[in-house]
Enzyme design. Structure first.
Site, short mmCIF file in Angstrom:
data_model
loop_
_atom_site.label_atom_id
_atom_site.label_comp_id
_atom_site.label_asym_id
_atom_site.label_seq_id
_atom_site.Cartn_x
_atom_site.Cartn_y
_atom_site.Cartn_z
NE ARG A 126 -2.49 1.18 3.55
CZ ARG A 126 -3.20 1.06 4.66
NH1 ARG A 126 -4.51 0.82 4.59
NH2 ARG A 126 -2.64 1.19 5.84
CE LYS B 151 -1.81 4.86 7.02
NZ LYS B 151 -2.80 5.66 7.72
CD GLU C 184 -11.36 6.84 5.79
OE1 GLU C 184 -10.90 5.70 5.99
OE2 GLU C 184 -10.76 7.72 5.16
N1 PMP Z 1 -8.80 5.25 7.49
C1 PMP Z 1 -7.84 6.14 7.80
C2 PMP Z 1 -8.04 7.56 7.41
C3 PMP Z 1 -6.68 5.72 8.47
O1 PMP Z 1 -5.72 6.60 8.78
C4 PMP Z 1 -6.55 4.37 8.84
C5 PMP Z 1 -5.33 3.89 9.60
N2 PMP Z 1 -4.30 3.52 8.72
C6 PMP Z 1 -7.58 3.48 8.51
C7 PMP Z 1 -8.69 3.96 7.82
C8 PMP Z 1 -7.49 2.02 8.83
O2 PMP Z 1 -6.58 1.38 7.96
P1 PMP Z 1 -5.69 0.15 8.41
O3 PMP Z 1 -6.61 -0.95 8.80
O4 PMP Z 1 -4.88 -0.19 7.22
O5 PMP Z 1 -4.87 0.61 9.56
#
Ligand code: PMP
Length: 288
Positions: free
Chosen positions: A50, A149, A182
């Site tokens: 990612r 990200k 989210e």
């Molecule tokens: N959404 C956002 C905006 C985040 O920063 C994160 C944390 N990385 C997540 C969702 C959850 O993603 P992950 O399960 O890959 O940590």
């Protein structure tokens, strides 16, 4: 603490980036957060992949292979004696001129920090979270695509400010069209009649690694999982709502905008999936 910087381990006092780094000046860079459990790094390949996808999306060339990056993560854990912890991987655009132009930046900085983790208080897993919807919309997919990200987390920071000002620790973010996206740092799921639903990434959600794992586990357990466009109504009327993330794992949401969700207590499906998740983390991952 020893920090990995561009191929070397340096003491934390010496781990510095320039004030001319575009990561600082413009939030120009990408990052990952990864967990180590029980001497293993969980879903390392997925996180590194990612990171490279995020970098590709912002036209940033990471100056090392994915394999070398995975090894560097493990090496940083070893150098710090980390068996259980949180790993932060950062790649900045590097130094250039003061202007925006990223093509003047020739030295992307690769930084890896492996540290102990700060979690939500344990009681919150027993009582569940109360959250509110914030006015700050998640970025439009053609602004900074929420699938990237990036180091530019100001959108999420503004949401977090609203949440804290409202007296809660997390919040629900909608996309510019008003559909559920989210939380400020976690993905969101609803459970209704034994079916799990989560917004598709094009609605403004990060493609969470935990989200992916939970979808896979839920299907294996026999719960259908749908990626579906959702409104707040779908969450208010769900039997259970929970958030997923690398740091939070799975955490129940028991109240949204002063509406009690389901019984107002963490639900059985969330509990079952969390238990299963904890079994998975106990015996998978790349050995440190
Ligand atoms: N959404 C956002 C905006 C985040 O920063 C994160 C944390 N990385 C997540 C969702 C959850 O993603 P992950 O399960 O890959 O940590």
């Amino acid at each position: 603490m020893q920090i990995y910087m561009n191929g070397e381990m340096v003491p934390e006092q010496e781990a510095r980036v320039s004030v001319f780094d575009h990561g600082l000046l413009y939030g120009d860079g990408v990052f990952e957060g990864i967990r180590a459990y029980n001497g293993r790094v969980f879903l390392l390949r997925e996180h590194v992949d990612r990171l490279y996808d995020s970098a590709r999306a912002i036209a940033l060339e990471i100056p090392m292979t994915r394999e070398a990056m995975r090894e560097a993560v493990l090496e940083t854990c070893r150098a710090n004696g980390i068996r259980d912890g949180y790993i932060r991987l950062v790649v900045t655009r590097g130094c250039g001129t003061l202007g925006l132009n990223p093509y003047n930046c020739e030295d992307p900085q690769v930084i890896i920090i492996a540290a102990a983790i700060q979690l939500y208080p344990k009681e919150l897993y027993e009582t569940g979270l109360k959250i509110v919807t914030v006015g700050t919309a998640r970025n439009h997919v053609e602004a900074i695509n929420p699938r990237i990200k990036s180091l530019n987390y100001l959108n999420n920071v503004l949401a977090k400010i609203e949440a804290i000002n409202a007296g809660v620790m997390e919040c629900l973010m909608l996309n510019p069209q008003g559909y559920v996206a989210e939380a400020s740092g976690d993905n969101v799921f609803a459970v209704r009649d034994g079916v799990l639903a989560t917004p598709p990434t094009w609605c403004g959600a990060l493609e969470g690694i935990t989200r992916g794992k939970v979808m896979e586990m839920a299907r294996e357990t026999g719960y259908p999982v749908e990626e579906r466009v959702m409104t707040r109504y779908d969450l208010y009327t769900a039997d259970e709502v929970f958030l997923t993330g690398t740091a939070a794992e799975l955490i129940s949401v028991v109240e949204i905008d002063r509406r009690r969700i389901g019984t107002g207590e963490p639900g059985p499906v969330t509990g079952e999936l969390l238990e299963r998740f904890q079994r998975v983390i106990a015996d998978s991952g790349d050995p440190i």
